[in-house]
Motif scaffolding. Structure first.
Motif, PDB file in Angstrom:
ATOM      1  N   UNK A   1       2.220   8.057  -8.897  1.00  0.00           N
ATOM      2  CA  UNK A   1       3.127   7.304  -9.766  1.00  0.00           C
ATOM      3  C   UNK A   1       2.363   6.582 -10.870  1.00  0.00           C
ATOM      4  N   UNK A   2       1.203   6.034 -10.532  1.00  0.00           N
ATOM      5  CA  UNK A   2       0.378   5.368 -11.538  1.00  0.00           C
ATOM      6  C   UNK A   2      -0.025   6.361 -12.624  1.00  0.00           C
TER       7      UNK A   2
ATOM      8  N   UNK B   1       1.594   9.008 -13.569  1.00  0.00           N
ATOM      9  CA  UNK B   1       2.784   9.251 -14.387  1.00  0.00           C
ATOM     10  C   UNK B   1       3.010   8.098 -15.355  1.00  0.00           C
ATOM     11  N   UNK B   2       2.919   6.873 -14.856  1.00  0.00           N
ATOM     12  CA  UNK B   2       3.160   5.701 -15.703  1.00  0.00           C
ATOM     13  C   UNK B   2       2.121   5.590 -16.811  1.00  0.00           C
ATOM     14  N   UNK B   3       0.869   5.814 -16.489  1.00  0.00           N
ATOM     15  CA  UNK B   3      -0.179   5.710 -17.510  1.00  0.00           C
ATOM     16  C   UNK B   3       0.016   6.747 -18.601  1.00  0.00           C
ATOM     17  N   UNK B   4       0.377   7.952 -18.215  1.00  0.00           N
ATOM     18  CA  UNK B   4       0.616   8.999 -19.215  1.00  0.00           C
ATOM     19  C   UNK B   4       1.833   8.663 -20.075  1.00  0.00           C
ATOM     20  N   UNK B   5       2.847   8.078 -19.440  1.00  0.00           N
ATOM     21  CA  UNK B   5       4.083   7.775 -20.145  1.00  0.00           C
ATOM     22  C   UNK B   5       3.896   6.671 -21.186  1.00  0.00           C
ATOM     23  N   UNK B   6       3.109   5.639 -20.868  1.00  0.00           N
ATOM     24  CA  UNK B   6       2.994   4.486 -21.758  1.00  0.00           C
ATOM     25  C   UNK B   6       1.842   4.608 -22.752  1.00  0.00           C
ATOM     26  N   UNK B   7       0.970   5.599 -22.572  1.00  0.00           N
ATOM     27  CA  UNK B   7      -0.171   5.767 -23.475  1.00  0.00           C
ATOM     28  C   UNK B   7       0.314   5.895 -24.930  1.00  0.00           C
ATOM     29  N   UNK B   8      -0.444   5.328 -25.892  1.00  0.00           N
ATOM     30  CA  UNK B   8      -1.792   4.776 -25.773  1.00  0.00           C
ATOM     31  C   UNK B   8      -1.854   3.325 -25.295  1.00  0.00           C
ATOM     32  N   UNK B   9      -0.704   2.716 -24.983  1.00  0.00           N
ATOM     33  CA  UNK B   9      -0.743   1.377 -24.401  1.00  0.00           C
ATOM     34  C   UNK B   9      -1.419   1.438 -23.033  1.00  0.00           C
ATOM     35  N   UNK B  10      -2.020   0.333 -22.625  1.00  0.00           N
ATOM     36  CA  UNK B  10      -2.582   0.241 -21.288  1.00  0.00           C
ATOM     37  C   UNK B  10      -1.480  -0.093 -20.284  1.00  0.00           C
ATOM     38  N   UNK B  11      -1.735   0.252 -19.044  1.00  0.00           N
ATOM     39  CA  UNK B  11      -0.809  -0.060 -17.961  1.00  0.00           C
ATOM     40  C   UNK B  11      -1.238  -1.345 -17.267  1.00  0.00           C
ATOM     41  N   UNK B  12      -0.308  -2.289 -17.129  1.00  0.00           N
ATOM     42  CA  UNK B  12      -0.504  -3.427 -16.230  1.00  0.00           C
ATOM     43  C   UNK B  12       0.338  -3.174 -14.983  1.00  0.00           C
ATOM     44  N   UNK B  13      -0.313  -3.051 -13.838  1.00  0.00           N
ATOM     45  CA  UNK B  13       0.408  -2.879 -12.585  1.00  0.00           C
ATOM     46  C   UNK B  13       0.855  -4.252 -12.095  1.00  0.00           C
ATOM     47  N   UNK B  14       2.157  -4.449 -11.978  1.00  0.00           N
ATOM     48  CA  UNK B  14       2.686  -5.725 -11.507  1.00  0.00           C
ATOM     49  C   UNK B  14       2.661  -5.727  -9.984  1.00  0.00           C
ATOM     50  N   UNK B  15       2.095  -6.797  -9.420  1.00  0.00           N
ATOM     51  CA  UNK B  15       1.889  -6.849  -7.967  1.00  0.00           C
ATOM     52  C   UNK B  15       2.540  -8.089  -7.355  1.00  0.00           C
ATOM     53  N   UNK B  16       3.572  -8.611  -8.000  1.00  0.00           N
ATOM     54  CA  UNK B  16       4.239  -9.810  -7.491  1.00  0.00           C
ATOM     55  C   UNK B  16       4.873  -9.527  -6.130  1.00  0.00           C
TER      56      UNK B  16
ATOM     57  N   UNK C   1      -8.059   4.067  -8.990  1.00  0.00           N
ATOM     58  CA  UNK C   1      -7.431   5.037  -9.893  1.00  0.00           C
ATOM     59  C   UNK C   1      -7.638   4.681 -11.362  1.00  0.00           C
ATOM     60  N   UNK C   2      -8.358   3.575 -11.622  1.00  0.00           N
ATOM     61  CA  UNK C   2      -8.682   3.216 -12.994  1.00  0.00           C
ATOM     62  C   UNK C   2      -7.806   2.165 -13.626  1.00  0.00           C
ATOM     63  N   UNK C   3      -6.912   1.536 -12.859  1.00  0.00           N
ATOM     64  CA  UNK C   3      -6.095   0.453 -13.404  1.00  0.00           C
ATOM     65  C   UNK C   3      -6.993  -0.764 -13.625  1.00  0.00           C
TER      66      UNK C   3
END
Length: 347
Positions: free
Chosen positions: A16-17, A19-34, A52-54
């Protein structure tokens, strides 16, 4: 299995990460862990995500931010946005946590603690774009920028970002919020701040609307495979659930089958008579949820000791259950009690 288990597939998280990274690129991904990584267990989640590189993590409060720092080390950036007191600010500064600032008083507190500690705080100023979930009102924005500039000149704060939340209720409302956000960014840059990141979108807008991604996209639910209630499905989003809740049949009767999981484990009692789960290819109605047990409509072949997926790989998702009681999949997951053992695949 002696009690219910929340089984967490870290390989699914990694997928899933990606997929999300590819989808939001070139923006960086912030994984929310609340909320303990949406109930999945913070340390295993952030450890795998870092592998995984987050490099950006979003923690609701300083307690979670510090736990994330302990798990991933000092190479990652960790952002925390809950207003906190002096002791937690001091702990955050010592751990190099980025702090979200949504009101003037919190900015003053941060500067005061930084002065006492001889530190420089990295802050992200939050503009209220209309959701009214914390945030500096637009009419107060210039005054906050001036105050932040004075603290910056003293070496007490460094404004590294501007951010906000949006409602994700309609495109028109979100467009209006984005216009306010853009004005706030322009004002911050005119005031002399060299912004590293601008972040506005959460899962839905990050996936659906490229213009909302800016430099950093905060994605929580979708990285855990939680589809939105009433929204696009898992296949359309390209994600799959990371967690599955398994329970054991404890009694088989003529009129009901009992599972060893109940409201003390986190199942909402309101699921009774409104929701169902998949068992042996059939949907079985949830008849009642007590503190420690849940009864289902009976089915042929039910035996004591058999495992049943309350939600999981058989097709019933947390959001499927949530939709039946007019809530969201995140709520089903974050309610899962510490009484429920978490087990992990892919560590």
């Amino acid at each position: 299995m002696t009690g219910p288990e929340l089984r967490v597939d870290l390989n699914a998280l990694a997928a899933n990460i990606a997929v999300a990274r590819a989808r939001v690129a070139p923006a960086q991904l912030m994984l929310v862990v609340k909320d303990d990584a949406y109930g999945h267990g913070l340390a295993p989640i952030v450890t795998r995500a870092a592998a995984e590189g987050v490099t950006w993590f979003g923690a609701f409060d300083v307690r979670e931010a510090l736990a994330t720092r302990a798990a991933v080390g000092h190479d990652a950036r960790i952002f925390s946005w809950l207003t906190v007191g002096p002791d937690q600010i001091a702990a955050a500064l010592a751990a190099e946590i980025d702090l979200g600032v949504g009101d003037a008083g919190f900015l003053e507190q941060i500067a005061s603690v930084a002065r006492s500690a001889g530190a420089t705080a990295r802050v992200h100023l939050k503009i209220d774009t209309g959701l009214h979930r914390n945030g500096i009102r637009p009419e107060e924005w210039d005054a906050i920028l001036a105050r932040a500039a004075s603290f910056s000149a003293e070496g007490l704060v460094r404004v590294v970002g501007v951010w906000s939340h949006i409602a994700e209720a309609s495109d028109a409302e979100d467009d209006a919020a984005r216009a306010v956000f853009d004005v706030a960014i322009a004002a911050a840059e005119t005031a002399g701040f060299a912004l590293e990141v601008r972040h506005l979108s959460a899962s839905a807008a990050s996936f659906a609307r490229p213009e909302f991604r800016y430099d950093l996209a905060r994605v929580g639910a979708f990285c855990y495979g939680i589809r939105p209630a009433g929204g696009p499905g898992q296949d359309e989003l390209g994600i799959r659930p990371v967690a599955a809740l398994a329970a054991t049949v404890t009694r088989v009767g003529d009129y009901a089958v009992t599972l060893g999981v109940g409201s003390l484990h986190g199942l909402p009692s309101t699921l009774a008579t409104r929701a169902s789960v998949h068992v042996s290819g059939h949907r079985q109605e949830i008849l009642h949820v007590s503190e420690t047990h849940t009864t289902l409509a009976p089915w042929e072949g039910a035996v004591v000791g058999a495992e049943v997926w309350v939600f999981g790989p058989d097709g019933t998702s947390a959001t499927d259950l949530a939709e039946e009681i007019d809530t969201v999949g995140e709520e089903i997951l974050v309610r899962i009690s510490p009484l429920v053992e978490r087990t992990y695949r892919g560590r």
